[in-house]
Scaffold this active site. Structure first.
Site, PDB file in Angstrom:
ATOM      1  N   HIS A  52       0.710  -1.205   0.223  1.00  0.00           N
ATOM      2  CA  HIS A  52       0.130   0.225   0.054  1.00  0.00           C
ATOM      3  C   HIS A  52       0.958   1.282  -0.092  1.00  0.00           C
ATOM      4  O   HIS A  52       0.222   2.419   0.377  1.00  0.00           O
ATOM      5  CB  HIS A  52      -0.984   0.023   1.332  1.00  0.00           C
ATOM      6  CG  HIS A  52      -2.097  -1.124   0.992  1.00  0.00           C
ATOM      7  ND1 HIS A  52      -3.143  -1.213   0.262  1.00  0.00           N
ATOM      8  CD2 HIS A  52      -2.085  -2.245   2.206  1.00  0.00           C
ATOM      9  CE1 HIS A  52      -3.632  -2.131   0.374  1.00  0.00           C
ATOM     10  NE2 HIS A  52      -3.253  -2.713   1.494  1.00  0.00           N
ATOM     11  N   ARG A  77       7.127  -6.014   3.180  1.00  0.00           N
ATOM     12  CA  ARG A  77       5.680  -6.976   2.654  1.00  0.00           C
ATOM     13  C   ARG A  77       5.783  -6.509   1.274  1.00  0.00           C
ATOM     14  O   ARG A  77       5.460  -5.332   0.687  1.00  0.00           O
ATOM     15  CB  ARG A  77       4.667  -6.452   2.932  1.00  0.00           C
ATOM     16  CG  ARG A  77       3.159  -7.168   2.507  1.00  0.00           C
ATOM     17  CD  ARG A  77       1.939  -6.553   3.475  1.00  0.00           C
ATOM     18  NE  ARG A  77       1.688  -5.385   3.555  1.00  0.00           N
ATOM     19  CZ  ARG A  77       0.477  -4.843   4.089  1.00  0.00           C
ATOM     20  NH1 ARG A  77      -0.364  -5.677   4.626  1.00  0.00           N
ATOM     21  NH2 ARG A  77       0.323  -3.587   4.081  1.00  0.00           N
ATOM     22  N   ASP A  91      16.231 -11.063  -3.267  1.00  0.00           N
ATOM     23  CA  ASP A  91      17.565 -10.811  -3.705  1.00  0.00           C
ATOM     24  C   ASP A  91      18.072  -9.329  -3.244  1.00  0.00           C
ATOM     25  O   ASP A  91      19.130  -9.052  -3.501  1.00  0.00           O
ATOM     26  CB  ASP A  91      17.499 -10.787  -5.511  1.00  0.00           C
ATOM     27  CG  ASP A  91      17.485 -12.288  -5.867  1.00  0.00           C
ATOM     28  OD1 ASP A  91      17.696 -13.340  -5.012  1.00  0.00           O
ATOM     29  OD2 ASP A  91      17.198 -12.640  -7.066  1.00  0.00           O
ATOM     30  N   GLU A 156      -6.426 -12.366   6.462  1.00  0.00           N
ATOM     31  CA  GLU A 156      -7.051 -10.853   6.348  1.00  0.00           C
ATOM     32  C   GLU A 156      -8.334 -11.092   5.680  1.00  0.00           C
ATOM     33  O   GLU A 156      -8.930 -10.136   4.920  1.00  0.00           O
ATOM     34  CB  GLU A 156      -6.258  -9.885   5.893  1.00  0.00           C
ATOM     35  CG  GLU A 156      -5.399 -10.206   4.419  1.00  0.00           C
ATOM     36  CD  GLU A 156      -4.397  -9.060   3.981  1.00  0.00           C
ATOM     37  OE1 GLU A 156      -4.593  -7.891   4.583  1.00  0.00           O
ATOM     38  OE2 GLU A 156      -3.486  -9.280   3.354  1.00  0.00           O
ATOM     39  N   ASP A 182      -8.566  -5.293   6.711  1.00  0.00           N
ATOM     40  CA  ASP A 182      -9.139  -6.147   5.548  1.00  0.00           C
ATOM     41  C   ASP A 182     -10.140  -7.284   5.973  1.00  0.00           C
ATOM     42  O   ASP A 182     -11.330  -7.721   5.219  1.00  0.00           O
ATOM     43  CB  ASP A 182      -8.259  -6.953   4.581  1.00  0.00           C
ATOM     44  CG  ASP A 182      -7.476  -5.695   3.541  1.00  0.00           C
ATOM     45  OD1 ASP A 182      -8.300  -5.192   2.731  1.00  0.00           O
ATOM     46  OD2 ASP A 182      -6.388  -5.249   3.693  1.00  0.00           O
TER      47      ASP A 182
END
Length: 276
Positions: A52, A77, A91, A156, A182
């Protein structure tokens, strides 16, 4: 001779030695400077969000480098449970990932495969090119990589709550992170994270995941909820966000000098607690 290094601890390493729930802060500003300020504040873990927030692998890399000198565990995240995106964030050096919107055990197994090299997964091999292995300066990284990674999947939705036991039982899932916002939306009480049904679902999920022997975290910017979930057994809790603190703090400061609404501890929307 090249400088040999060892991987930093990931979240599971810190949780294993913790004697209390760990408190974390979200970093959503996509700023290495702000991430470093938050890293030095005293939190246990730092939640760098690319779902987000205007983050990508390059800005996450900047933030991982900015916070590395501080005693805080960075958690990243990605925007989706996508093996290509997960590979990129691994990576650049993310060692703890929270994968959003995992509703089933099958989706959890897909996340596990994405963080593991063959034959146990599908992660592409690029250690010689990547910060994750410090460009092959971490000895035997390819064999040891899964040991250096903490995989958290995010519950969620009502569907995920119903599947919590199966999700937590997936081999390779180190823990579950519960997202009440959520979850509330999926329960048709959007914006009501403190609704009794949402709280009950969160607490039931905490109990289910703990019974499976996995770590469990939850997002709770309101202090009363954060402490309630800690008492219910949550191992790690997200208790605030850089952008929310900046928004509410600047609103409160402006209100003291301009006389505008908002001095009662809420934001411009009176239904939104100041800590959200």
């Amino acid at each position: 001779m090249p400088f040999r290094v060892e991987p930093d601890p990931s979240l599971k390493d810190v949780l294993a030695g913790a004697d209390r729930p760990l408190a974390g802060i979200w970093v959503c500003s996509a700023s290495g400077l702000v991430a470093e300020i938050c890293a030095g504040a005293g939190f246990d873990w730092l939640f760098i969000d690319a779902e987000h927030s205007p983050n990508g692998p390059a800005s996450v890399l900047d933030q991982l480098q900015a916070v590395r000198g501080y005693p805080v565990v960075p958690v990243v995240r990605p925007p989706a449970n996508d093996p290509v995106l997960i590979k990129q964030y691994l990576d650049v050096g993310a060692q703890t990932l929270i994968i959003p919107m995992v509703h089933t055990a099958e989706e959890a197994r897909a996340a596990v495969a994405a963080v593991r090299y063959p034959p146990h997964g599908i992660r592409g091999v690029g250690s010689a090119l990547a910060r994750s292995a410090r460009w092959n300066r971490i000895p035997d990284y390819l064999r040891r990589a899964s040991e250096t990674i903490t995989l958290i999947v995010q519950i969620e939705s009502e569907q995920a709550v119903a599947n919590a036991a199966d999700i937590a039982a997936v081999d390779g899932v180190d823990g579950v992170f519960i997202g009440p916002s959520d979850l509330a939306a999926s329960m048709d009480v959007i914006g009501q994270q403190a609704h009794p049904d949402v709280v009950a679902a969160v607490e039931a999920t905490i109990a289910t995941v703990k019974a499976a022997g996995k770590y469990v975290g939850v997002n709770a910017f309101a202090e009363t909820e954060a402490r309630r979930y800690m008492a219910a057994g949550a191992d790690f809790v997200g208790v605030g966000a850089d952008v929310a603190l900046l928004a509410r703090g600047t609103e409160a400061l402006a209100a003291r000098f301009t006389g505008d609404a908002g001095t009662d501890g809420t934001g411009p929307d009176k239904n939104v607690p100041a800590s959200y």
